[in-house]
Write a protein that holds these residues in place. Sequence first.
Motif, PDB file in Angstrom:
ATOM      1  N   SER A  98      -7.498  45.723  -2.949  1.00 60.52           N
ATOM      2  CA  SER A  98      -8.780  45.430  -2.041  1.00 60.52           C
ATOM      3  C   SER A  98      -8.709  46.238  -0.445  1.00 60.52           C
ATOM      4  O   SER A  98      -7.744  46.082   0.277  1.00 60.52           O
ATOM      5  CB  SER A  98      -8.360  43.996  -1.850  1.00 60.52           C
ATOM      6  OG  SER A  98      -8.036  43.751  -3.427  1.00 60.52           O
ATOM      7  N   ILE A  99      -9.427  46.501  -0.448  1.00 61.31           N
ATOM      8  CA  ILE A  99     -10.053  47.230   1.128  1.00 61.31           C
ATOM      9  C   ILE A  99     -11.321  46.315   1.675  1.00 61.31           C
ATOM     10  O   ILE A  99     -12.239  46.014   1.060  1.00 61.31           O
ATOM     11  CB  ILE A  99     -10.349  48.176   1.322  1.00 61.31           C
ATOM     12  CG1 ILE A  99      -9.352  49.445   0.407  1.00 61.31           C
ATOM     13  CG2 ILE A  99     -11.034  48.795   2.268  1.00 61.31           C
ATOM     14  CD1 ILE A  99      -9.575  50.416  -0.172  1.00 61.31           C
ATOM     15  N   SER A 100     -11.170  46.293   3.116  1.00 63.89           N
ATOM     16  CA  SER A 100     -12.490  45.285   3.531  1.00 63.89           C
ATOM     17  C   SER A 100     -12.753  45.969   5.309  1.00 63.89           C
ATOM     18  O   SER A 100     -11.818  46.596   5.739  1.00 63.89           O
ATOM     19  CB  SER A 100     -11.826  43.850   4.042  1.00 63.89           C
ATOM     20  OG  SER A 100     -11.603  43.354   2.833  1.00 63.89           O
ATOM     21  N   THR A 101     -13.618  45.964   5.112  1.00 65.80           N
ATOM     22  CA  THR A 101     -13.892  46.505   6.275  1.00 65.80           C
ATOM     23  C   THR A 101     -15.503  46.452   6.927  1.00 65.80           C
ATOM     24  O   THR A 101     -16.379  45.502   5.846  1.00 65.80           O
ATOM     25  CB  THR A 101     -14.973  48.083   6.116  1.00 65.80           C
ATOM     26  OG1 THR A 101     -15.638  48.839   5.374  1.00 65.80           O
ATOM     27  CG2 THR A 101     -13.680  49.467   5.785  1.00 65.80           C
ATOM     28  N   LYS A 102     -15.537  46.587   8.334  1.00 67.12           N
ATOM     29  CA  LYS A 102     -17.372  46.441   9.004  1.00 67.12           C
ATOM     30  C   LYS A 102     -18.580  46.823   8.312  1.00 67.12           C
ATOM     31  O   LYS A 102     -19.174  46.680   9.120  1.00 67.12           O
ATOM     32  CB  LYS A 102     -17.071  46.460  10.509  1.00 67.12           C
ATOM     33  CG  LYS A 102     -16.009  45.391  10.590  1.00 67.12           C
ATOM     34  CD  LYS A 102     -15.563  45.700  12.598  1.00 67.12           C
ATOM     35  CE  LYS A 102     -14.966  44.453  13.364  1.00 67.12           C
ATOM     36  NZ  LYS A 102     -14.964  44.452  14.192  1.00 67.12           N
ATOM     37  N   SER A 103     -18.340  47.901   7.442  1.00 67.18           N
ATOM     38  CA  SER A 103     -19.198  48.945   7.542  1.00 67.18           C
ATOM     39  C   SER A 103     -19.631  48.578   5.552  1.00 67.18           C
ATOM     40  O   SER A 103     -18.475  48.273   4.847  1.00 67.18           O
ATOM     41  CB  SER A 103     -18.927  50.223   7.163  1.00 67.18           C
ATOM     42  OG  SER A 103     -20.113  51.628   7.134  1.00 67.18           O
ATOM     43  N   TYR A 104     -20.940  48.772   5.475  1.00 68.78           N
ATOM     44  CA  TYR A 104     -21.113  49.229   3.732  1.00 68.78           C
ATOM     45  C   TYR A 104     -20.588  50.138   3.065  1.00 68.78           C
ATOM     46  O   TYR A 104     -20.648  51.137   3.500  1.00 68.78           O
ATOM     47  CB  TYR A 104     -22.714  49.050   3.587  1.00 68.78           C
ATOM     48  CG  TYR A 104     -23.281  48.552   1.899  1.00 68.78           C
ATOM     49  CD1 TYR A 104     -23.067  47.150   1.549  1.00 68.78           C
ATOM     50  CD2 TYR A 104     -23.347  49.707   1.954  1.00 68.78           C
ATOM     51  CE1 TYR A 104     -23.541  47.317   0.387  1.00 68.78           C
ATOM     52  CE2 TYR A 104     -23.732  49.641   0.026  1.00 68.78           C
ATOM     53  CZ  TYR A 104     -23.948  48.233  -0.359  1.00 68.78           C
ATOM     54  OH  TYR A 104     -24.138  47.594  -1.692  1.00 68.78           O
ATOM     55  N   PRO A 105     -19.871  49.905   1.714  1.00 70.73           N
ATOM     56  CA  PRO A 105     -19.751  48.389   1.236  1.00 70.73           C
ATOM     57  C   PRO A 105     -18.860  47.556   2.302  1.00 70.73           C
ATOM     58  O   PRO A 105     -17.119  47.854   2.133  1.00 70.73           O
ATOM     59  CB  PRO A 105     -19.934  48.814   0.017  1.00 70.73           C
ATOM     60  CG  PRO A 105     -18.725  49.865  -0.097  1.00 70.73           C
ATOM     61  CD  PRO A 105     -19.546  50.373   0.959  1.00 70.73           C
ATOM     62  N   THR A 106     -18.726  46.392   2.272  1.00 72.67           N
ATOM     63  CA  THR A 106     -17.396  45.563   3.249  1.00 72.67           C
ATOM     64  C   THR A 106     -16.183  45.192   2.651  1.00 72.67           C
ATOM     65  O   THR A 106     -15.360  45.527   3.436  1.00 72.67           O
ATOM     66  CB  THR A 106     -18.288  44.594   4.218  1.00 72.67           C
ATOM     67  OG1 THR A 106     -18.870  43.451   2.599  1.00 72.67           O
ATOM     68  CG2 THR A 106     -19.414  45.015   5.061  1.00 72.67           C
ATOM     69  N   ASN A 107     -16.698  44.786   1.728  1.00 70.34           N
ATOM     70  CA  ASN A 107     -15.716  44.896   0.181  1.00 70.34           C
ATOM     71  C   ASN A 107     -15.386  45.440  -1.160  1.00 70.34           C
ATOM     72  O   ASN A 107     -16.624  45.355  -1.622  1.00 70.34           O
ATOM     73  CB  ASN A 107     -15.397  42.743   0.051  1.00 70.34           C
ATOM     74  CG  ASN A 107     -15.664  41.749   1.199  1.00 70.34           C
ATOM     75  OD1 ASN A 107     -14.031  42.308   1.896  1.00 70.34           O
ATOM     76  ND2 ASN A 107     -16.493  41.858   1.798  1.00 70.34           N
TER      77      ASN A 107
END
Length: 230
Positions: A98-107
């Motif tokens: 599961s990856i979360s970033t500040k760029s789209y897609p955020t999750n």
Amino acid sequence: MNFKNIFILLFAVIFFSCENNDTIIDSDNLLLGSWVEPIYDGETTTFKRGNSLPNDAYGISFIQNGDFIEHTSGWCGTPPLTFFNIEGTFELENTLISISTKSYPTNYAWRIISLTEQELVVKRELTEQEIDHRNLMDLFNEIQNLAYSVSCSDSSNWLFTAYGAKGCGGPQGYIAYSNQIDTVSFLQKIEIYTEAEKDFNYKYGVVSDCSLPSVPTSVECQNGYPIFKY
């Protein structure tokens, strides 16, 4: 040992240290490290392990503290490409990344298909939001199929109703339907869909413009299809 021998020994240590540029692999978690040279095959992507992220090519890194780095050129595919890092975090649960970033897609998430010391094969995993949206679209397809199951030949047999819910409030639009279909079932589906979209918007914080769609005044038949008049 004289000074000359010490110098030769020191030179040899430095030389062989520079030559020994092997990739460090964590045997307890093979995912950690840099993965480069992606090969795309349908829904799967195959990466090779790298010593580090390349300067002018795509790559990803999973770091022991839970940080994630994607080295990408973004959506632009026109040369010359400019690569940059997107930073985020990751969690590994069994075979799900599961990856979360500040760029789209955020999750988003990847499912590990196979993982060895030198190769990582992943498949894009639909998130809960994507699954909910797909279910919403399946319901709307049922509504459309029922609405257009009858050819429009006599406009006096056609009505219209609002459907859906915008994030800012109000309906998404209007849909025409014939009084020759099961109108009770049709309007029930409209109500279920509208409530489901309200729940979806609230659950995922969906925003929209606050404009309201124009309300039709009547329905006309053209080439077997209902057309709104305003």
